[in-house]
Design an enzyme around this catalytic site. Structure first.
Site, short mmCIF file in Angstrom:
data_model
loop_
_atom_site.label_atom_id
_atom_site.label_comp_id
_atom_site.label_asym_id
_atom_site.label_seq_id
_atom_site.Cartn_x
_atom_site.Cartn_y
_atom_site.Cartn_z
N CYS A 1 0.83 -1.21 0.00
CA CYS A 1 0.00 0.00 0.00
C CYS A 1 0.87 1.26 0.00
O CYS A 1 1.51 1.58 1.01
CB CYS A 1 -0.93 -0.02 1.21
SG CYS A 1 -1.85 1.51 1.49
N CYS B 1 -0.15 4.01 2.52
CA CYS B 1 0.20 3.61 3.89
C CYS B 1 1.61 4.07 4.24
O CYS B 1 1.89 4.48 5.37
CB CYS B 1 0.10 2.10 4.05
SG CYS B 1 -1.55 1.40 3.80
#
Length: 320
Positions: A92, A95
């Site tokens: 991700c 993230c």
């Protein structure tokens, strides 16, 4: 409350004082202040979070959480300080932008809150149980319950606002002490409790103040004094406070007096909701005054009461 002639009892005042005493007996149980749920007891036995502990280790301000450690590091710990869950995955990209920001803020927080990082790929059951729809996902837990959340990477100033409001709304910014022992029974409390039983709020207040004059950090007298002062404010405000507040919805002082009266007569949810309404529809200094007074009322009732947990969640939603 209408004034009365010197030397003559006022039936309304007597009735209201009796009502206050009854409300105190039902709404504020001093023994309940010391009570702890099993999770809270485990949290109290554990060392408080510390930014000095290595990141990722138990007790750190930043900790890696798995399905096996979720109970201890998130649910139990949330009875000490708010816990912010950072749900992420290696693949991700957003993230990797948000996580370092949250880690830095947790370190700056000095143990006032904990960042619990959860790899959703390694812990799918946690992700499912937390109803994660997308990542990065951030969820705040206090007293074992979800109180706030957002999804997606946000700028650092917004992330800082999120955790700042979270700490203010839950602990008021307090950092847990190191290994605080359970307080011993104190015979000085007997006079204050006897005054409460006969409905003499002034004598009870004086007794608690005398204890605090000798021992400013007394574990029970400070809490009890705030409770008694609340009931004295409620008694002084009287039932007319509600009509005045309803007629002046933008007068924050009037709203706080009405909330004091409501809480003092046992109407806890109504007191909380009145101040929550002020927080929702005001800004700036007025909003902060209402928020601060509401947090003070939380301390009077105590986090053991589920209505406090519900109101804290509503406050977080109103603030962020």
């Amino acid at each position: 409350m209408q004034p009365t002639r010197p030397g003559r009892p006022d039936p309304r005042a007597q009735a209201q004082q009796a009502q206050m005493a009854a409300a105190m007996a039902g709404a504020v149980d001093l023994a309940a202040v010391k009570a702890r749920s099993e999770a809270a007891a485990r949290a109290q036995a554990a060392p408080p979070p510390s930014p000095a502990a290595p990141a990722g280790a138990p007790g750190s301000a930043v900790v890696d959480v798995t399905e096996a450690t979720f109970q201890t590091e998130v649910l139990d710990r949330s009875f000490q300080v708010p816990v912010v869950l950072d749900l992420w995955a290696e693949w991700c990209g957003p993230c990797k932008q948000l996580s370092p920001v949250l880690e830095r803020l947790a370190a700056e927080g000095g143990g006032s809150w904990v960042l619990a990082k959860v790899d959703v790929d390694a812990n799918p059951a946690l992700a499912q149980g937390l109803r994660v729809q997308g990542i990065p996902a951030v969820k705040a837990v206090w007293q074992g319950q979800l109180v706030a959340e957002f999804t997606g990477a946000i700028p650092e100033d917004q992330a800082r606002q999120f955790v700042t409001e979270l700490v203010r709304a839950t602990t008021g910014g307090a950092v847990p002490g190191e290994g605080e022992p359970e307080p011993a029974e104190d015979p000085r409390l007997d006079a204050a409790e006897a005054a409460l039983e006969r409905g003499d709020l002034a004598a009870a207040e004086a007794a608690y103040q005398a204890i605090l004059a000798e021992e400013p950090d007394h574990p029970d007298a400070g809490i009890a004094l705030r409770q008694v002062q609340l009931f004295r404010r409620a008694e002084e405000a009287g039932p007319d406070a509600l009509a005045v507040a309803d007629a002046n919805p933008d007068d924050v002082a009037a709203q706080t007096r009405a909330a004091d009266f409501l809480l003092g007569t046992g109407n806890i949810e109504a007191a909380f909701e009145r101040l929550l309404d002020v927080v929702r529809r005001t800004a700036g200094e007025d909003r902060d005054r209402a928020r601060q007074h509401l947090v003070e009322l939380f301390a009077v009732v105590g986090d053991e009461d589920p209505r406090v947990g519900a109101a804290r969640r509503a406050l977080m939603m109103a603030l962020f």
